[in-house]
Design a protein around this motif. Structure first.
Motif, mmCIF file in Angstrom:
data_model
loop_
_atom_site.group_PDB
_atom_site.id
_atom_site.type_symbol
_atom_site.label_atom_id
_atom_site.label_comp_id
_atom_site.label_asym_id
_atom_site.label_seq_id
_atom_site.Cartn_x
_atom_site.Cartn_y
_atom_site.Cartn_z
ATOM 1 N N TYR A 30 0.823 -1.178 -0.071
ATOM 2 C CA TYR A 30 0.023 -0.150 -0.072
ATOM 3 C C TYR A 30 0.954 1.224 0.029
ATOM 4 C CZ TYR A 30 -3.226 3.455 1.724
ATOM 5 O OH TYR A 30 -3.881 4.719 1.869
ATOM 6 N N CYS A 31 1.886 1.225 0.692
ATOM 7 C CA CYS A 31 2.639 2.516 0.827
ATOM 8 C C CYS A 31 4.002 2.380 -0.200
ATOM 9 C CB CYS A 31 3.287 2.461 2.270
ATOM 10 S SG CYS A 31 2.460 2.818 3.672
ATOM 11 N N SER A 32 3.879 1.328 -0.880
ATOM 12 C CA SER A 32 4.950 1.602 -2.218
ATOM 13 C C SER A 32 4.651 2.515 -3.244
ATOM 14 C CB SER A 32 5.381 0.106 -2.820
ATOM 15 O OG SER A 32 5.758 -0.712 -1.720
ATOM 16 N N ASN A 33 5.475 3.172 -3.849
ATOM 17 C CA ASN A 33 5.181 4.013 -4.846
ATOM 18 C C ASN A 33 5.624 3.261 -6.334
ATOM 19 O OD1 ASN A 33 4.351 5.884 -3.276
ATOM 20 N ND2 ASN A 33 6.631 6.821 -3.082
ATOM 21 N N ALA A 34 4.846 3.892 -7.316
ATOM 22 C CA ALA A 34 5.207 3.269 -8.771
ATOM 23 C C ALA A 34 6.851 3.199 -9.077
ATOM 24 C CB ALA A 34 4.605 4.017 -9.697
ATOM 25 N N ASN A 35 7.441 4.202 -8.650
ATOM 26 C CA ASN A 35 9.099 4.385 -8.891
ATOM 27 C C ASN A 35 9.689 3.799 -8.150
ATOM 28 O OD1 ASN A 35 8.564 5.956 -6.742
ATOM 29 N ND2 ASN A 35 9.595 7.756 -7.481
ATOM 30 N N GLY A 36 9.423 2.739 -7.106
ATOM 31 C CA GLY A 36 10.141 1.758 -6.280
ATOM 32 C C GLY A 36 10.245 2.408 -5.004
ATOM 33 N N THR A 37 9.832 3.686 -4.718
ATOM 34 C CA THR A 37 10.205 4.136 -3.254
ATOM 35 C C THR A 37 9.192 4.053 -2.318
ATOM 36 O OG1 THR A 37 8.932 6.442 -4.043
ATOM 37 C CG2 THR A 37 11.225 6.353 -4.114
ATOM 38 N N PHE A 38 9.223 4.042 -0.896
ATOM 39 C CA PHE A 38 8.333 3.976 -0.046
ATOM 40 C C PHE A 38 7.871 4.800 0.738
ATOM 41 C CE2 PHE A 38 7.270 2.603 4.327
ATOM 42 C CZ PHE A 38 6.581 1.467 4.246
ATOM 43 N N THR A 39 6.840 5.372 0.771
ATOM 44 C CA THR A 39 6.351 6.686 1.739
ATOM 45 C C THR A 39 5.271 5.958 2.779
ATOM 46 O OG1 THR A 39 6.449 7.889 -0.734
ATOM 47 C CG2 THR A 39 4.940 8.736 1.281
ATOM 48 N N LEU A 40 5.711 6.204 3.905
ATOM 49 C CA LEU A 40 4.693 5.878 5.056
ATOM 50 C C LEU A 40 3.733 6.746 5.226
ATOM 51 C CD1 LEU A 40 5.282 4.070 7.488
ATOM 52 C CD2 LEU A 40 5.920 5.924 8.579
ATOM 53 N N ARG A 41 2.774 6.087 5.216
ATOM 54 C CA ARG A 41 1.183 6.671 5.327
ATOM 55 C C ARG A 41 0.413 6.383 6.522
ATOM 56 N NH1 ARG A 41 0.425 4.747 -0.755
ATOM 57 N NH2 ARG A 41 1.428 6.359 -1.788
ATOM 58 N N LEU A 42 0.228 7.006 7.262
ATOM 59 C CA LEU A 42 -0.694 6.819 8.521
ATOM 60 C C LEU A 42 -2.072 7.323 8.228
ATOM 61 C CD1 LEU A 42 2.016 7.707 11.193
ATOM 62 C CD2 LEU A 42 1.561 5.470 10.498
ATOM 63 N N ASP A 43 -2.840 6.596 7.766
ATOM 64 C CA ASP A 43 -4.270 6.819 7.515
ATOM 65 C C ASP A 43 -5.152 5.886 7.883
ATOM 66 O OD1 ASP A 43 -3.445 5.125 5.659
ATOM 67 O OD2 ASP A 43 -3.866 6.514 3.820
ATOM 68 N N PHE A 44 -6.379 5.665 7.149
ATOM 69 C CA PHE A 44 -7.642 5.076 7.392
ATOM 70 C C PHE A 44 -7.095 3.271 7.326
ATOM 71 C CE2 PHE A 44 -10.732 2.138 5.858
ATOM 72 C CZ PHE A 44 -11.694 2.260 7.014
ATOM 73 N N VAL A 45 -6.360 3.068 6.203
ATOM 74 C CA VAL A 45 -5.949 1.770 6.078
ATOM 75 C C VAL A 45 -4.880 1.382 7.016
ATOM 76 C CG1 VAL A 45 -4.405 0.270 4.173
ATOM 77 C CG2 VAL A 45 -6.100 2.122 3.310
ATOM 78 N N PHE A 46 -4.126 1.987 7.256
ATOM 79 C CA PHE A 46 -3.049 1.461 8.598
ATOM 80 C C PHE A 46 -3.984 1.414 9.921
ATOM 81 C CE2 PHE A 46 -0.658 2.870 12.312
ATOM 82 C CZ PHE A 46 0.561 2.055 12.149
ATOM 83 N N GLY A 47 -4.880 2.031 10.242
ATOM 84 C CA GLY A 47 -5.706 2.038 11.360
ATOM 85 C C GLY A 47 -6.307 0.726 11.333
ATOM 86 N N TRP A 48 -6.849 0.604 9.961
ATOM 87 C CA TRP A 48 -7.830 -0.739 9.576
ATOM 88 C C TRP A 48 -6.952 -1.979 9.930
ATOM 89 C CZ3 TRP A 48 -12.832 -1.779 9.021
ATOM 90 C CH2 TRP A 48 -13.304 -3.103 8.545
ATOM 91 N N LEU A 49 -5.506 -2.128 9.223
ATOM 92 C CA LEU A 49 -4.894 -3.163 9.327
ATOM 93 C C LEU A 49 -4.362 -3.518 10.730
ATOM 94 C CD1 LEU A 49 -2.649 -2.582 6.208
ATOM 95 C CD2 LEU A 49 -4.433 -4.351 6.636
ATOM 96 N N ILE A 50 -4.150 -2.423 11.733
ATOM 97 C CA ILE A 50 -3.899 -2.541 12.979
ATOM 98 C C ILE A 50 -5.325 -3.053 13.678
ATOM 99 C CG2 ILE A 50 -3.299 -1.471 15.219
ATOM 100 C CD1 ILE A 50 -1.120 -1.727 13.105
ATOM 101 N N LEU A 51 -6.265 -2.527 13.534
ATOM 102 C CA LEU A 51 -7.678 -3.335 13.905
ATOM 103 C C LEU A 51 -7.825 -4.515 13.559
ATOM 104 C CD1 LEU A 51 -10.126 -2.498 15.943
ATOM 105 C CD2 LEU A 51 -11.151 -1.868 13.663
#
Length: 110
Positions: free
Chosen positions: A24-45
């Motif tokens: 989910y946090c991987s970008n198309a150019n191969g980099t990784f951008t940490l995102r703390l949003d609804f998806v992160f909360g849902w996965l922790i839940l």
């Protein structure tokens, strides 16, 4: 439930959830951008829901000896089915946990 199997299921679920979050946090150019949003909360839940879901005796793994003692047969569990179930738990864990909560409540009332 066997504590080793319990810990192993939590570990596998954490690895699958980490993999989903990594994708989910991987970008198309191969980099990784940490995102703390609804998806992160849902996965922790969802990971927390795993601990709740493992309370249900119907979901416990049955050993071959116990199955034979009860006169039942235990079949082989396909690895792809097992991984698929883990993915469903990872993506829909909170919804599955709520469903099992109401199902258990309905069974315990009768």
């Amino acid at each position: 439930m066997n504590k080793f199997v319990y810990a192993l299921r939590i570990l596998f679920q954490a690895v699958i959830i980490a993999g989903i979050y990594f994708l989910y946090c991987s970008n198309a150019n191969g980099t990784f951008t940490l995102r703390l949003d609804f998806v992160f909360g849902w996965l922790i839940l969802s990971l927390i829901s795993q601990i709740y879901l493992m309370r249900f005796p119907g979901l416990y793994p049955v050993s071959k000896a116990v199955a034979e003692e009860k006169g039942e047969h235990i079949g082989e569990f396909n690895l792809f089915v097992a991984v698929g179930l883990f993915l469903v738990y990872a993506l829909l864990g909170p919804l599955v946990a709520v469903g099992f909560y109401f199902w258990n409540k309905r069974l315990s009332v009768n």
